[in-house]
Scaffold this motif. Structure first.
Motif, PDB file in Angstrom:
ATOM      1  N   LEU A 331       0.852  -1.184   0.000  1.00  0.00           N
ATOM      2  CA  LEU A 331       0.000   0.000   0.000  1.00  0.00           C
ATOM      3  C   LEU A 331       0.892   1.240   0.000  1.00  0.00           C
ATOM      4  CD1 LEU A 331      -3.061   0.681   0.112  1.00  0.00           C
ATOM      5  CD2 LEU A 331      -2.824   0.861   2.595  1.00  0.00           C
ATOM      6  N   MET A 332       1.161   1.757  -1.208  1.00  0.00           N
ATOM      7  CA  MET A 332       2.073   2.896  -1.357  1.00  0.00           C
ATOM      8  C   MET A 332       1.449   4.198  -0.846  1.00  0.00           C
ATOM      9  SD  MET A 332       4.909   1.869  -2.707  1.00  0.00           S
ATOM     10  CE  MET A 332       5.606   0.457  -3.588  1.00  0.00           C
ATOM     11  N   SER A 333       0.150   4.334  -1.072  1.00  0.00           N
ATOM     12  CA  SER A 333      -0.592   5.503  -0.583  1.00  0.00           C
ATOM     13  C   SER A 333      -2.019   5.045  -0.336  1.00  0.00           C
ATOM     14  CB  SER A 333      -0.542   6.648  -1.608  1.00  0.00           C
ATOM     15  OG  SER A 333      -1.109   6.246  -2.831  1.00  0.00           O
ATOM     16  N   LYS A 334      -2.883   5.960   0.069  1.00  0.00           N
ATOM     17  CA  LYS A 334      -4.219   5.580   0.529  1.00  0.00           C
ATOM     18  C   LYS A 334      -4.969   4.689  -0.460  1.00  0.00           C
ATOM     19  CE  LYS A 334      -8.319   7.481   2.703  1.00  0.00           C
ATOM     20  NZ  LYS A 334      -9.053   8.697   3.082  1.00  0.00           N
ATOM     21  N   ASP A 335      -4.887   4.994  -1.751  1.00  0.00           N
ATOM     22  CA  ASP A 335      -5.653   4.241  -2.746  1.00  0.00           C
ATOM     23  C   ASP A 335      -4.773   3.567  -3.792  1.00  0.00           C
ATOM     24  OD1 ASP A 335      -8.230   5.036  -1.704  1.00  0.00           O
ATOM     25  OD2 ASP A 335      -7.776   7.039  -2.486  1.00  0.00           O
ATOM     26  N   ARG A 336      -3.489   3.370  -3.491  1.00  0.00           N
ATOM     27  CA  ARG A 336      -2.605   2.808  -4.514  1.00  0.00           C
ATOM     28  C   ARG A 336      -1.812   1.625  -3.986  1.00  0.00           C
ATOM     29  NH1 ARG A 336       2.591   3.656  -7.012  1.00  0.00           N
ATOM     30  NH2 ARG A 336       3.224   5.143  -5.419  1.00  0.00           N
ATOM     31  N   LEU A 337      -2.137   0.437  -4.527  1.00  0.00           N
ATOM     32  CA  LEU A 337      -1.391  -0.780  -4.236  1.00  0.00           C
ATOM     33  C   LEU A 337      -0.422  -1.039  -5.385  1.00  0.00           C
ATOM     34  CD1 LEU A 337      -4.346  -2.988  -2.991  1.00  0.00           C
ATOM     35  CD2 LEU A 337      -2.273  -2.585  -1.656  1.00  0.00           C
ATOM     36  N   GLN A 338       0.771  -1.492  -5.059  1.00  0.00           N
ATOM     37  CA  GLN A 338       1.763  -1.771  -6.104  1.00  0.00           C
ATOM     38  C   GLN A 338       2.536  -3.039  -5.750  1.00  0.00           C
ATOM     39  OE1 GLN A 338       4.337   1.541  -7.124  1.00  0.00           O
ATOM     40  NE2 GLN A 338       5.962   0.186  -7.877  1.00  0.00           N
ATOM     41  N   TRP A 339       2.798  -3.863  -6.772  1.00  0.00           N
ATOM     42  CA  TRP A 339       3.597  -5.063  -6.563  1.00  0.00           C
ATOM     43  C   TRP A 339       5.079  -4.720  -6.600  1.00  0.00           C
ATOM     44  CZ3 TRP A 339       2.239  -9.777  -4.988  1.00  0.00           C
ATOM     45  CH2 TRP A 339       0.888 -10.129  -5.050  1.00  0.00           C
ATOM     46  N   VAL A 340       5.819  -5.272  -5.647  1.00  0.00           N
ATOM     47  CA  VAL A 340       7.276  -5.135  -5.604  1.00  0.00           C
ATOM     48  C   VAL A 340       7.848  -6.553  -5.607  1.00  0.00           C
ATOM     49  CG1 VAL A 340       9.254  -4.338  -4.257  1.00  0.00           C
ATOM     50  CG2 VAL A 340       7.147  -2.979  -4.296  1.00  0.00           C
ATOM     51  N   THR A 341       8.814  -6.814  -6.486  1.00  0.00           N
ATOM     52  CA  THR A 341       9.378  -8.159  -6.630  1.00  0.00           C
ATOM     53  C   THR A 341      10.866  -8.172  -6.280  1.00  0.00           C
ATOM     54  OG1 THR A 341       7.792  -8.683  -8.384  1.00  0.00           O
ATOM     55  CG2 THR A 341       9.746 -10.081  -8.244  1.00  0.00           C
ATOM     56  N   ILE A 342      11.252  -9.195  -5.518  1.00  0.00           N
ATOM     57  CA  ILE A 342      12.662  -9.435  -5.188  1.00  0.00           C
ATOM     58  C   ILE A 342      13.034 -10.776  -5.806  1.00  0.00           C
ATOM     59  CG2 ILE A 342      14.343  -9.786  -3.338  1.00  0.00           C
ATOM     60  CD1 ILE A 342      12.255  -8.364  -1.465  1.00  0.00           C
ATOM     61  N   THR A 343      14.057 -10.794  -6.652  1.00  0.00           N
ATOM     62  CA  THR A 343      14.544 -12.049  -7.235  1.00  0.00           C
ATOM     63  C   THR A 343      15.782 -12.470  -6.467  1.00  0.00           C
ATOM     64  OG1 THR A 343      13.709 -11.373  -9.402  1.00  0.00           O
ATOM     65  CG2 THR A 343      15.303 -13.179  -9.362  1.00  0.00           C
ATOM     66  N   SER A 344      15.642 -13.564  -5.695  1.00  0.00           N
ATOM     67  CA  SER A 344      16.732 -13.980  -4.800  1.00  0.00           C
ATOM     68  C   SER A 344      16.620 -15.469  -4.487  1.00  0.00           C
ATOM     69  CB  SER A 344      16.652 -13.191  -3.484  1.00  0.00           C
ATOM     70  OG  SER A 344      17.467 -13.784  -2.489  1.00  0.00           O
ATOM     71  N   PRO A 345      17.754 -16.186  -4.424  1.00  0.00           N
ATOM     72  CA  PRO A 345      17.712 -17.588  -3.978  1.00  0.00           C
ATOM     73  C   PRO A 345      17.168 -17.720  -2.555  1.00  0.00           C
ATOM     74  CG  PRO A 345      19.858 -17.061  -4.946  1.00  0.00           C
ATOM     75  CD  PRO A 345      19.125 -15.765  -4.772  1.00  0.00           C
ATOM     76  N   GLN A 346      17.178 -16.609  -1.799  1.00  0.00           N
ATOM     77  CA  GLN A 346      16.691 -16.623  -0.414  1.00  0.00           C
ATOM     78  C   GLN A 346      15.241 -16.150  -0.291  1.00  0.00           C
ATOM     79  OE1 GLN A 346      20.161 -14.155   0.821  1.00  0.00           O
ATOM     80  NE2 GLN A 346      20.423 -15.640   2.464  1.00  0.00           N
ATOM     81  N   ALA A 347      14.491 -16.196  -1.406  1.00  0.00           N
ATOM     82  CA  ALA A 347      13.103 -15.695  -1.394  1.00  0.00           C
ATOM     83  C   ALA A 347      12.242 -16.411  -0.353  1.00  0.00           C
ATOM     84  CB  ALA A 347      12.484 -15.861  -2.789  1.00  0.00           C
ATOM     85  N   ILE A 348      12.440 -17.710  -0.190  1.00  0.00           N
ATOM     86  CA  ILE A 348      11.619 -18.457   0.773  1.00  0.00           C
ATOM     87  C   ILE A 348      11.965 -18.059   2.203  1.00  0.00           C
ATOM     88  CG2 ILE A 348      11.134 -20.772   1.669  1.00  0.00           C
ATOM     89  CD1 ILE A 348      11.474 -21.685  -1.340  1.00  0.00           C
ATOM     90  N   MET A 349      13.262 -17.864   2.464  1.00  0.00           N
ATOM     91  CA  MET A 349      13.678 -17.406   3.793  1.00  0.00           C
ATOM     92  C   MET A 349      13.085 -16.023   4.076  1.00  0.00           C
ATOM     93  SD  MET A 349      15.419 -18.221   6.504  1.00  0.00           S
ATOM     94  CE  MET A 349      15.771 -17.264   7.978  1.00  0.00           C
ATOM     95  N   LEU A 350      13.037 -15.156   3.067  1.00  0.00           N
ATOM     96  CA  LEU A 350      12.412 -13.838   3.221  1.00  0.00           C
ATOM     97  C   LEU A 350      10.935 -13.988   3.566  1.00  0.00           C
ATOM     98  CD1 LEU A 350      14.091 -11.903   0.277  1.00  0.00           C
ATOM     99  CD2 LEU A 350      13.948 -11.038   2.618  1.00  0.00           C
ATOM    100  N   SER A 351      10.262 -14.915   2.881  1.00  0.00           N
ATOM    101  CA  SER A 351       8.844 -15.149   3.140  1.00  0.00           C
ATOM    102  C   SER A 351       8.616 -15.641   4.564  1.00  0.00           C
ATOM    103  CB  SER A 351       8.301 -16.179   2.137  1.00  0.00           C
ATOM    104  OG  SER A 351       6.969 -16.506   2.420  1.00  0.00           O
ATOM    105  N   ILE A 352       9.490 -16.529   5.032  1.00  0.00           N
ATOM    106  CA  ILE A 352       9.376 -17.044   6.398  1.00  0.00           C
ATOM    107  C   ILE A 352       9.591 -15.922   7.416  1.00  0.00           C
ATOM    108  CG2 ILE A 352      10.537 -18.542   8.080  1.00  0.00           C
ATOM    109  CD1 ILE A 352      10.829 -20.599   5.815  1.00  0.00           C
ATOM    110  N   CYS A 353      10.506 -15.005   7.104  1.00  0.00           N
ATOM    111  CA  CYS A 353      10.718 -13.840   7.984  1.00  0.00           C
ATOM    112  C   CYS A 353       9.449 -12.987   8.055  1.00  0.00           C
ATOM    113  CB  CYS A 353      11.879 -12.985   7.476  1.00  0.00           C
ATOM    114  SG  CYS A 353      13.503 -13.738   7.728  1.00  0.00           S
ATOM    115  N   LEU A 354       8.833 -12.718   6.905  1.00  0.00           N
ATOM    116  CA  LEU A 354       7.592 -11.925   6.888  1.00  0.00           C
ATOM    117  C   LEU A 354       6.525 -12.607   7.732  1.00  0.00           C
ATOM    118  CD1 LEU A 354       7.307 -10.812   3.131  1.00  0.00           C
ATOM    119  CD2 LEU A 354       7.980  -9.405   5.080  1.00  0.00           C
ATOM    120  N   GLN A 355       6.374 -13.932   7.550  1.00  0.00           N
ATOM    121  CA  GLN A 355       5.348 -14.658   8.284  1.00  0.00           C
ATOM    122  C   GLN A 355       5.572 -14.580   9.787  1.00  0.00           C
ATOM    123  OE1 GLN A 355       2.459 -16.188   7.430  1.00  0.00           O
ATOM    124  NE2 GLN A 355       2.249 -16.323   9.655  1.00  0.00           N
ATOM    125  N   SER A 356       6.831 -14.746  10.222  1.00  0.00           N
ATOM    126  CA  SER A 356       7.099 -14.726  11.665  1.00  0.00           C
ATOM    127  C   SER A 356       6.896 -13.335  12.252  1.00  0.00           C
ATOM    128  CB  SER A 356       8.503 -15.262  11.969  1.00  0.00           C
ATOM    129  OG  SER A 356       9.478 -14.547  11.260  1.00  0.00           O
TER     130      SER A 356
END
Length: 450
Positions: A331-356
């Motif tokens: 949520l970049m601003s009140k009415d604007r959602l934007q996708w941000v992508t990270i390309t990394s071999p550690q993407a799953i570890m990043l996801s686990i960090c977000l979840q925790s």
């Protein structure tokens, strides 16, 4: 046999009859209404098309079981995966010595069974260190790869469905090791850990290591103060000062690539303080820094694409390169959602960090205590509470014939995160709903926040 991949890693190989046995056991324990439908037996030999159809049905079945809080967290399901992992790697059950690293490089040798699960090994390490039972849950075991400069690249947090000894030895590479590290984000919990001598020592060693590797930023004056506290062996005061420094308590990831603010930007991502911090190198070599708060992420997903090398028809495929991506809708601003992508071999570890991080926020919102919620005993087995489970990662099944062309289609969508009942995105990048992980801690932006 079907190859089962969890979190992008080959976990085990199983036959249809083994999966059917798991299904029947789950029905017996939880009732037919609780368990998803299982692909039926066929009397005659399957055609190639039927083999692929069965694989897809089995994959959906395993994902449905894994995503169900009761079935996916059950000892029946997790012990099935652990046993299959051990059988696949052909490692007999025997007593072994496993080395677990501490942040200061010290090695703790524990005598365990090759069949001991993650919680058993964690408990053995805690016992060897004399860490009290009520503090064990503040720490976790991580699979790491040691880099040339002595720092660690985090591969993943070891899960309840795997056997740490089997996981690390099956990689046949001495660079991969298991490390003990704190597994919470809010530095307020440091007070609990510092109540006990061993907890204080572990936290101190981790803090010193993070400063030495440049994960925590220190200026000359702060460095002088920290050195003075070290010389006085004032560990608590050392940690208190470190808590005021930038990136304290963050996990730093290897350099990777992002599409924000524009495609192809090189970035160093750090996770901590309920955010992902970006240090982006723009095409003009300018460095920009910014953070994405986890409470502003509506959802995220991990996907992969696999580039298969072409070999002769009917032969085994050559080395395949897996490209992992973590994408989150912000949520970049009140009415604007934007996708941000990270390309990394550690993407799953990043996801686990977000979840925790989300788990911790939700425990706080509900007024719960993580001291109580980290660990509990179920049928005599030590288990983390449901709210503290890492990302539920549905397994993926390969076709029995790995040289088959549909293999690439399967690998092009890696569902490493679970569905949390969210609505579809209106984004142009939208994919099937079960590729998403919804965020219960998501908050809208009000006028006063803009």
């Amino acid at each position: 046999a079907y190859n089962i991949h969890v979190n992008g890693v080959l976990h085990c190989r199983v036959r249809y009859s083994q999966l059917l046995g798991l299904h029947e056991q789950l029905r017996k324990e939880y009732g037919a209404n609780m368990v998803p439908a299982f692909p039926p037996k066929k009397i005659f030999t399957l055609t190639p098309a039927e083999v692929e159809q069965r694989r897809e049905q089995l994959e959906k079945y395993m994902q449905a079981v894994r995503q169900d809080p009761t079935l996916g967290g059950s000892e029946t399901f997790n012990s099935f995966l652990r046993k299959a992992q051990q059988e696949t790697q052909q490692i007999p059950t025997e007593e072994v010595v496993l080395e677990v690293l501490l942040s200061n490089g010290q090695k703790v040798k524990v005598t365990i069974l090759t069949s001991d699960q993650t919680e058993d090994v964690l408990e053995a390490v805690a016992s060897k260190l004399d860490l009290p039972d009520d503090l064990v849950g503040y720490f976790s075991l991580f699979l790491v790869r040691q880099t040339k400069d002595g720092a660690f690249s985090f591969v993943r947090k070891l899960q309840e469905f795997e056997l740490p000894y089997v996981s690390v030895t099956s990689l046949h590479n001495p660079e991969f090791q298991i490390i003990l590290r704190k597994s919470y984000w809010d530095s307020a919990y440091d007070d609990d850990v510092m109540e006990h001598r061993v907890g204080l020592n572990l936290l101190y060693a981790q803090t010193v290591s993070d400063i030495e590797h440049g994960w925590i930023l220190v200026n000359k004056e702060q460095h002088r103060q920290l050195k003075s506290l070290q010389e006085k062996v004032s560990k608590k005061e050392f940690i208190r000062l470190a808590q005021t420094l930038k990136y304290y308590g963050y996990l730093k990831f290897d350099p990777c690539v992002t599409d924000f603010p524009e495609k192809g930007c090189h970035v160093v991502v750090s996770a901590g303080n309920n955010e992902l911090n970006f240090q982006v190198r723009l095409p003009n070599e300018q460095i920009k820094e910014g953070s994405f708060k986890v409470t502003r992420m509506r959802c995220w997903r991990v996907t992969s694409s696999v580039a298969m090398s072409n070999g002769p028809s009917g032969s085994s495929p050559g080395k395949s390169e897996v490209k992992l991506e973590l994408a989150f809708e912000y949520l970049m601003s009140k009415d604007r959602l934007q996708w941000v992508t990270i390309t990394s071999p550690q993407a799953i570890m990043l996801s686990i960090c977000l979840q925790s991080m989300v788990d911790e926020l939700m425990v706080k919102k509900s007024g719960g205590s993580i001291r109580k919620m980290f660990r509990r005993r179920v049928n005599g087995a030590l288990r983390r509470s449901d709210s503290q489970q890492a990302v539920k990662s549905p397994p993926l099944l390969d076709s029995p014939d790995a040289s088959w062309e549909p293999m690439a289609k399967l690998s092009s969508k890696l569902t490493s995160v679970s569905l949390r009942g969210i609505s579809h995105s209106s984004s142009a990048n939208d994919v099937a709903a079960n590729d998403f992980h919804g965020n219960y801690a998501f908050e809208g932006i009000g006028d006063e926040d803009l």
